[in-house]
Write an enzyme that holds these catalytic residues in place. Sequence first.
Site, PDB file in Angstrom:
ATOM      1  CE  LYS A 110      -3.941   1.834   2.731  1.00 42.29           C
ATOM      2  NZ  LYS A 110      -4.790   1.574   3.914  1.00 42.29           N
ATOM      3  CB  SER A 163      -8.236   3.365   2.829  1.00 39.10           C
ATOM      4  OG  SER A 163      -7.332   2.784   3.738  1.00 39.10           O
ATOM      5  CB  SER A 191      -8.240   0.452   5.658  1.00 39.66           C
ATOM      6  OG  SER A 191      -9.026   1.604   5.545  1.00 39.66           O
TER       7      SER A 191
HETATM    8  N1  GLN Z   1     -13.082   3.752   6.527  1.00 39.30           N
HETATM    9  C1  GLN Z   1     -12.409   4.197   7.707  1.00 39.30           C
HETATM   10  C2  GLN Z   1     -12.038   5.652   7.584  1.00 39.30           C
HETATM   11  O1  GLN Z   1     -12.276   6.217   6.558  1.00 39.30           O
HETATM   12  C3  GLN Z   1     -11.214   3.334   7.981  1.00 39.30           C
HETATM   13  C4  GLN Z   1     -10.025   3.674   7.179  1.00 39.30           C
HETATM   14  C5  GLN Z   1      -8.822   2.841   7.519  1.00 39.30           C
HETATM   15  O2  GLN Z   1      -8.921   1.815   8.170  1.00 39.30           O
HETATM   16  N2  GLN Z   1      -7.674   3.331   7.105  1.00 39.30           N
HETATM   17  O3  GLN Z   1     -11.506   6.226   8.484  1.00 39.30           O
END
Ligand code: GLN
Length: 483
Positions: free
Chosen positions: A77, A152, A176
Amino acid sequence: MLTEFSAAELSRKIASKEVSCREVVDAFLDRIARDDSRLGCFLTVDPEKARESARAAQAMVDTGSGGPLTGVPVALKDNISTEGIETTCASKILKGYIPPFDATVVTRLKLAGATLLGKTNLDEFAMGTSTENSAFQLTRNPWDLDRSPGGSSGGSAASVAGRLAPLALGSDTGGSIRQPAALCGVVGYKPTYGRCSRYGLIAFGSSLDQIGPFARSVEDAALITEAITGHDAMDGTSLPLPSISSARLKEGSLKGLKAALPKELFAESMNPGVLSTVYAAIESLKREGVRFTEISMPSIALGVTTYYIIAPAEASSNLARFDGVRYGVRVDGQGHIGLVERTRAEGFGHEVKSRIMIGTYALSAGYYDAYYLRALRIRSIMQHEFEETFKDFDFVLSPTSPVPAFRLGELRMDPMAMKLLDFCTIPANLGGMPGISLNCGFTEGLPVGLQLMGAPSEDEKLLQIAYSVEQALPTATNWPSIA
Ligand code: GLN
């Protein structure tokens, strides 16, 4: 085709010299060249560097100093720092930023002889649930190109489901890793907070962030987990524990295990196809001897609200360092303040700005007690509820995501609906527990994820359970062909 093999199979073929590390990396690079223009998984691929690391891996094999990950390609990532390779967090503000050092997970992958394929797309600074907040490109779900891979870590999840990489790393602050894994039909695992070093992971919510793997099986996920976890003096929150071992992965049994089903995580508002697929999986596990009990954990209902105070609060502080002076993009303005203002105004996207504003507000004098401190109190209550639960149960089971993959664009204009999708995954971040998502079937042709959570630091036990669960359930076999 080499790209269809699991990481474990590739590892065996490399060790027995049935295939060379070069052949393996070339197979994946060809696949990326063929399919990534449609999938949009990768932000950066450097074939020369990938082949160079394959050469180093082959030398390890030839001298007998290789291990189980030697020559196995891994995608990363793009919020994980890689020395000499651009690391952008999918943000304009970091365009052109080339880290002078490797994240600890990258150092450990290199030591293990893994081949680094490239950097994958994400929601800007990992803030989002669909990968649509990337400043650079969309990523598509390999099961249906009109749908989101989740987020994400959408690029990592889609690269593994599309067989553009056998393994990938992501980060999980509120789901994410697990949510995109569920939407793409792969395994996604968030270790206990502190078991995988965050050194070199560009911080979002430091008390929640955790790096973890994507794979097409629990065995493959365990293989890479063993290489990247373990205490690291460079991360002050790293637990003083050895790496998570996969030695006893296959020795478990489901017979007699006790599982909790928090009724709050089976809300009627969830997608009926997701619920019925998860219930069918529960029936299969009952036949294998798992004893299920419905419980109630009232704090779960407050999870999303709590998370969306704590995570933005930490983000507002972490992202203060992007000022146009030290990293990436600089947009000149009137004096120092002008420079910082214009750089941040032009460099950050909409979602990131909104989080910084919410976080700053929640931390400001007069609101700190009402929002931030209250959120921390609810977090402790939730941790306590989970501690109590794990006294009586071996694991907690739930859907990973309340919905299967949704259409690109469908939720973009509805940030509230998008955030509610994190409902099932957020508790493991607030509580610090390990969580893993596995595919447990399909609804209308789209994968459905099953989430298992374990007690903090009992990662080996959770992986062992996940392996047995995977054996008991029908797993995805006809992976989507993108061609
Ligand atoms: N969807 C969550 C957010 O937008 C989690 C994102 C993540 O785990 N990086 O904060």
